[in-house]
Design an enzyme around this catalytic site. Sequence first.
Site, short mmCIF file in Angstrom:
data_model
loop_
_atom_site.label_atom_id
_atom_site.label_comp_id
_atom_site.label_asym_id
_atom_site.label_seq_id
_atom_site.Cartn_x
_atom_site.Cartn_y
_atom_site.Cartn_z
N ASP A 33 -4.02 1.74 3.74
CA ASP A 33 -3.97 0.55 3.13
C ASP A 33 -2.54 -0.25 3.84
O ASP A 33 -1.20 0.94 3.33
CB ASP A 33 -4.15 0.22 1.79
CG ASP A 33 -3.56 -0.65 1.21
OD1 ASP A 33 -5.35 -1.15 0.80
OD2 ASP A 33 -3.08 -1.25 1.43
N ASP A 90 -7.12 -4.67 5.17
CA ASP A 90 -6.30 -3.59 5.95
C ASP A 90 -6.23 -2.70 5.57
O ASP A 90 -5.48 -1.99 4.23
CB ASP A 90 -4.82 -4.50 5.28
CG ASP A 90 -4.63 -4.40 3.54
OD1 ASP A 90 -5.52 -4.06 2.56
OD2 ASP A 90 -3.33 -3.96 3.09
N GLU A 91 -7.82 -2.48 4.92
CA GLU A 91 -7.90 -1.24 4.82
C GLU A 91 -9.03 -0.08 5.31
O GLU A 91 -9.94 -0.77 5.78
CB GLU A 91 -7.97 -1.45 3.20
CG GLU A 91 -7.97 -0.85 2.39
CD GLU A 91 -8.77 -0.93 0.41
OE1 GLU A 91 -9.18 -0.21 -0.07
OE2 GLU A 91 -8.28 -2.07 0.62
P1 TTP Z 1 -3.93 -5.53 -0.05
O1 TTP Z 1 -4.48 -3.98 0.20
O2 TTP Z 1 -4.89 -5.50 -1.78
O3 TTP Z 1 -2.11 -6.39 -1.02
P2 TTP Z 1 -0.87 -5.91 0.03
O4 TTP Z 1 -1.18 -5.54 1.22
O5 TTP Z 1 -0.59 -7.65 0.11
O6 TTP Z 1 -0.09 -5.12 -0.25
P3 TTP Z 1 -0.20 -3.62 -0.99
O7 TTP Z 1 0.77 -3.48 -0.95
O8 TTP Z 1 -0.58 -3.60 -3.09
O9 TTP Z 1 -1.90 -3.05 -0.16
O10 TTP Z 1 -4.51 -6.95 0.31
C1 TTP Z 1 -4.87 -7.15 2.04
C2 TTP Z 1 -4.05 -8.44 2.00
O11 TTP Z 1 -5.48 -9.75 2.08
C3 TTP Z 1 -2.57 -9.11 1.56
O12 TTP Z 1 -1.31 -8.93 2.34
C4 TTP Z 1 -3.43 -10.53 1.02
C5 TTP Z 1 -4.69 -10.71 1.34
N1 TTP Z 1 -5.68 -10.81 0.07
C6 TTP Z 1 -5.16 -12.18 -0.65
O13 TTP Z 1 -5.72 -13.23 0.14
N2 TTP Z 1 -5.75 -12.41 -1.70
C7 TTP Z 1 -5.93 -11.32 -2.98
O14 TTP Z 1 -6.17 -11.68 -4.17
C8 TTP Z 1 -5.63 -9.86 -2.27
C9 TTP Z 1 -6.03 -8.92 -3.94
C10 TTP Z 1 -5.44 -9.82 -1.73
MG MG Z 2 -2.20 -3.57 0.95
#
Ligand code: TTP
Ligand code: MG
Length: 410
Positions: A15, A113-114
Amino acid sequence: MLLKTMKSRLILHIDMDAFFASIEQFDNPDFRGKPVVVGADPKGGKGRGVVSTASYEARKFGIHSAMPISKAYRLCPDALYVRPRMRRYVEVSKRIMEILSEFSPLIEQVSIDEAFLDCTGTERLFGNPVDIGKKIKGRIFKELGLKSSIGIASSKSVAKILSDLSKPDGLLYCEPGKEKELLSQLDIKYLWGAGEKTVQILRKHGFNKIGDIAESDGKELIRIFGVSGKKLWELANGIDDREVVNIRVRKSIGREITFQEDVDDLETLEKTILYLVDRIAYSMAEEGIMGKTVTLKIRFEDFTTFTRSKTLNRYTDFVEDIKNVAVEKLHEFNIDKERKRVRLLGVSVSNLIFKGTDGEYLSGLQRELFVPEGDEKEKVQKVLHAMKKQFGDIVKRAIFINGEDHNDYN
Ligand code: TTP
Ligand code: MG
C-alpha cells in the site's frame, strides 16, 4: 493414509504512503517536506468538499482522508491545498502494478494504490520474504520516487494488517505459525474485515484485543454476528485461506461478432455496433472501467481486416460516446458506395482507467472530474444497467443480430 502437506503461502500486501499527496510532492519539489492536502478547494475555510488525502506532514495537524476541507483549513491554514489530478494518479498506479507484476504473475489490485501479491515459490528468484519486500520497495522508490509499506505473511488478512502497522515506509514480516501470537496483542480495530460498527459491538461485549476473540469459544460471536461471527473468530486465529485472485490489468474491453452471412448494408452494420457497444458499456459499468480510445475492427469477405481508432478528450463509459466513434469510423470504409461485404465487426475500448474495488471514492472522483454533474445520459444508462442486472436479457435493445458475438479481451 496419504498425508497432504500444505505449503505455507507467501503473500505480500503493498500500500502506497499518502498516495495522491506523495505524487504531488514528487512532481512539485517545493512541496516536499511540507503539509500537502489533496482535495476540494478550501475557499478560505468556506469550501464544502472533503480531503482526499493528506501528506504525513499534514497528518500531524490531525488532517485525514474524508475530513471536511473546511475543518482541515481550520487545523492548518498554511498547508498547501491542491486539487486531485486523477489521470496522473491512475498513470502512476498502472506503473506500480507493472513493477509488482515483475515479482509475481499472481497479483490482485484492490484499490488505486494497493495490491496483494502471491509470491509463493519465488524465493529462489528473489530471495527470502524480507528481501522480496525490500526489492519491491526499492524498485518503486527508484522508478517513481514514492514510498510504500509492505506486509508479508501466509494469509491476506495478516499481510494487510502488517502493511497498515508498518506505515509509513515500513516492511513487516510474520513467520508462518506465528500469526496467532502476533495478532493476539493487537487492538480489535486492526482486524481486517471488522468495520467500525462491528468493532463497537465487540467492545460492548468485552472484546478489546484480537486475542480476546481468538481465545473465546466462538459461540458468543456466532450468537451476536451469525455466520460472520465464525469468520471473525477464524481471522482472529490467523485462519484465512482466501486466495489472491488474479485481476488482470486489462488493456482493453471489447466484443466482436461474426455474421452468419456477410452483410453489406450500412443500417445493419450500425445496429450491430449499437448491439456490441451496449454490451461493452454494461461490462464497463459492472467492472468500474472507463476508457478513452475506441477502436472499430472490420473484416471483409476476403478476410482483409482493418482497425480504426479514435481517442476522445475524456474518459467515458457511455453507449452514445462509444457508438458515435465506432459509427464514424465505419463510415470511413464507404461500404454504401462500394458495396463491400462485411464478415466480422468488432468494437473495443482501450486506454482504460479503473475504479477501486473497495470503495466508491475513486468512482466518485472520476465522475466529478470527467462527467458533468447530473448528466441525463448517465442517469438513463444507470437505470438501464440496474434493470439489466435484475432482469437479465429482457432489457435488450430490440435488435436482432444474425451472428455469434463474443468477448474480445486483451
Ligand atoms: P489510502 O491508501 O487509504 O490512503 P493514502 O495512500 O493517502 O495514505 P496511507 O499512507 O495511509 O495509505 O488511499 C489511497 C488514495 O485514495 C489516497 O491517496 C487518496 C484516495 N482516497 C480518497 O480520495 N478518499 C478517501 O477517503 C480515501 C481513504 C482515499
Ligand atoms: Mg495508501
